[in-house]
Design an enzyme around this catalytic site. Sequence first.
Site, PDB file in Angstrom:
ATOM      1  N   GLU A  58      21.581  36.449  37.599  1.00  0.00           N
ATOM      2  CA  GLU A  58      20.916  37.248  38.624  1.00  0.00           C
ATOM      3  C   GLU A  58      20.021  38.356  38.076  1.00  0.00           C
ATOM      4  O   GLU A  58      18.995  38.673  38.666  1.00  0.00           O
ATOM      5  CB  GLU A  58      21.975  37.881  39.537  1.00  0.00           C
ATOM      6  CG  GLU A  58      22.727  36.918  40.420  1.00  0.00           C
ATOM      7  CD  GLU A  58      21.910  36.450  41.618  1.00  0.00           C
ATOM      8  OE1 GLU A  58      20.766  36.911  41.773  1.00  0.00           O
ATOM      9  OE2 GLU A  58      22.412  35.621  42.385  1.00  0.00           O
ATOM     10  N   SER A  75      80.317  42.501  63.599  1.00  0.00           N
ATOM     11  CA  SER A  75      81.332  43.168  62.773  1.00  0.00           C
ATOM     12  C   SER A  75      80.804  43.663  61.428  1.00  0.00           C
ATOM     13  O   SER A  75      81.592  44.103  60.593  1.00  0.00           O
ATOM     14  CB  SER A  75      82.494  42.198  62.506  1.00  0.00           C
ATOM     15  OG  SER A  75      83.142  41.845  63.712  1.00  0.00           O
TER      16      SER A  75
END
Length: 783
Positions: free
Chosen positions: A84, A347
Amino acid sequence: MAKRAYMVHTIWKQRGRLFILSLFLVGLFLLEKEPLVLTGKYSAILTDKRGNLFSARLASDGQWRFPPVDSVPSLYSACLTMYEDRDFQHHPGVNPFSLGRALFQNIRAGRVVSGGSTITMQVVKMLHTPGSRSIWQKIGEMARAIRLEIHYTKAEILAFHAHHAPFGGNVVGLEAAAWRYFGRSPHHLTLSEFAMLAVLPNQPGLVHPGRNRKLLAQKRNNLLKELYNNRIITAIDFELALLEPLPSQPQPLPHMAPQLLQSLLQEHPGIARFESNLDQTLQRRCQEVLDRHIGKHIGNQIGSGAIVVARAATGEVLAYIGNTQLVDAKEFGSWNNMAATPRSTGSVLKPFLYASMLSEGHILPHSLVEDLPYYLGGYAPKNYSHTYDGLVPASLALSRSLNVPAVLMLHKFGVNKFIDRLQTLGMSTLDKPASHYGLSLILGGAECTLYELTGMYASMARLLLRPFQPVETGLHIAANTNETRSLLPSSFLNLGAVYHTFNSMEEVARPDNQTGWQSFSSSRKVAWKTGTSFGYRDAWAVGFDGGFVVGVWMGNADGTGREGLVGVEVAAPVMFDIFNLLPQSQWFEPPQWAMKTVVTCVKSGYPAFDFCPETDSILVPNVDWQLGPCPYHKLLTLTPSREYQVNDACTAPHERITVPWFLLPPVHAHYFAKTHAWFATPPPFRADCTGSIETKQLMSLIYPPAGSGIKIPVELDGQKGKAILQLAHSEPDTRVFWYWDDQFLGFTDTYHEMAISPLPGNHNLLVTDEDGNQLKATIRVLK
C-alpha cells in the site's frame, strides 16, 4: 501616483493579514489532536487464557470489527507497507510522488483510477465518512493526514489501519479477518496468509476468498515476489509461501460461551474485549458432558443446565457453561444463562451452617443432634425420606443432608447471623430481612446463582489452601473488568471447623454410577453437596477436591418442576463426570494449629466424663465450647442380674449395683432404637420400687409435637378422615390405655398409635399404662 501606491500598499497589507490569519488557522487545525478511535462500533469478544477467541458478537452496525490491540505482527506490517505505501516510514502523511503518479494515471485513463493515498490518508477515510471523490475532498484528507502524523506515531497509525481496514463482506480489521478466514489469531498466521490479508483491503468488494480466487492468488503472489525482491523474505520463505493454498469460504467464529459474553456485556457496558482465564479444551468437553446428560433427561422434560469450574485457590474460572447447546432443548429456553439466574438453593447451604456451628462451639464434629418431628412457630420441617433417627451425629446429619437437624441448628445459631455469614461469603441475592426467609432459609427458602454458590464453596476451600494469607471471596472470569472481591475476616471460620466440614462432605454416598469408587486407588477424594428445591424444580451439586471446585445446576429455565429432578440423581453424575476431566489434586492437609485433642464419648460425640464407658480421642476445632459433658450417659441402680432397676426404698446397698447406661428420653428412644441395634432401653423397676420418683418420664407424645395443633384430613371421597396420635413408652411392650375428653378410646401394645376424628377446639388427652403411670396433654384441633 501616490494614490495608486497607497492602494497597492493597502491590498498587500490585507493579503498579509489574510496570510497570517490563514497560517494561524492552519496551525490551530494541525495542533488539534483528533481522537484515533471509533466509539461504540466494535464487536464484543471473549478470549481464553491463551488469548484465543472464545466467543464473539457482531458490532452494532452488523460488522465483525474486533476491539483494537496495541501491537500488529511485524510480518503483516511489512506486507501492508510494501503493498500500500512503501514510503510510509518516511513521508509526513502525504507522498507527493504517489500523488503525481496517481495524477498521471488518471489523466491517461480519462477517469479517476488511482487516488495516490498513503496509509495515513486511508486512516483519515476510516475516521470520516468519505464524500464525493473531488480535489477538495483530497486536499482535506491530506491536511488531516498531516495532522495525524503530528500527533501519533507510525506504529499507532499502522495499528489503527490494521484494525479498521475492510477485508471483504462484513469483516473489518486484521484480527476479525484472521479468525474469519483462517480460524486463528493473527499472531499464529503464516507469511502467505499475511500477504493475502494485506492485499484484501485494496479491493475488498471485488476480491476475497469466496470470490475471484485466481485474481486474489495473483495479487498475493505478486506481493510475495516484491517482498523477496526487496530482500525482506528469503528464497525459501518465498517458495514455501507460494505453495500455500488460499482459504475456502469464511469460517464461523467460535461461539462457546454466548451466555457468559452476554452477561459480561450487561455487567460491564463500557468494555468490548474480555480477557478471561477460560480453558478452551475444558469448556468444550464440559459442554459435551452437559449436552449428553440433558439428552438423557430431555424425555422427562428436563431441558436446561449449567456448569461452573474454577481453581479453588485463586477463583479463576476455567469453564463456564450457561446452558445446553442441544437443538432439541431450544423449547426449554436454552438461550438463558442459568449459571447467573437465581434459583432456590435446596440443601446446598447446609455445609456453611455446620462449619459455623463448629466454629462457635455449639457442636462437636460427631455430637448428637436432634432428629425428630418438630413444630417451630408454624414451621414443620420433614426429612426427605420422611423418617427420623431421634438423635444423629452432626457429621452424619450433614453427609445424609437431614432437614430436621439442619433447621434445629439454624434455630439455635440464628437466622440473622447466618445471613450475615452467607453475605460475607458473597451471596448477593439475600436482599430481604431475616423474617422473610425464616428457618426455611436452610432448606431452599432463598435463591442463589450457580456462579455465586460455586464461589462461596471455593472461598471456604481457599481458607484451608491459603491459611496464612488474605482470602478473597468468590470467583473471577475476566482480568480486565476490575471485579471487586472482598476479603474474608481472619476470624471468619475456624480452620479446624472447615476441615471437619469437608471430611463430612467427603463421606456423602456417591451416585449409582460411582458405586465402588473407593476400590480404585486413583479415585480422588471429593467433598460435595447436593440440593433439591421444593417441587423438584432445581437440582444442585457442588464439590471440590483440594484443587478445583465444580458447580452444577439442572432443571428448567421457566421453573417447571419434574418428578425425579433430584440433585444426587441428576446433577451429581454431571459433577463427577466433570471431575473426571480434571487433573488429580492433593487433598487438604489438616490444620493442626487450629485444632486440639479432646476425649469424647463414642456414643454421644459429647465431651466424655466418668459415666462414659467408651471414649475416643479426636481432633476438634480449638474454640470455646458451648457444650457440657455427655448428657445421655446416666448411672442406673440395678439388681446384680441387671434384670430390674431398684433404689434405696426397696434394696440394701449390697443388693444392688451401679451401671452406666445410654439413656434417652422416650420420644428420642422411640426413633433411635429403630436404626441402632445396640440400643437398649433400661430395665423396668422392680414391682416393689414403682413408687419411686425415678419412675417419671416413661411416656412422651410423638404426634402431635408439644405446642402444635392438628388438622383432621379430608379423604378422597370427601368424608372426614382421622388423625393418628403417636406415643413413645420407655418400655414399648407395656399396654397403655387412651382417654379423650374422659371417654375411653381403647388400648395399644408395642406400637402406640390411636386414630381420632374430633371436632375443632381444645381437647384433653389422658394416657395411662398398666403400672398406673400417666401422661396428660391438651390437644388443639384446628379447623
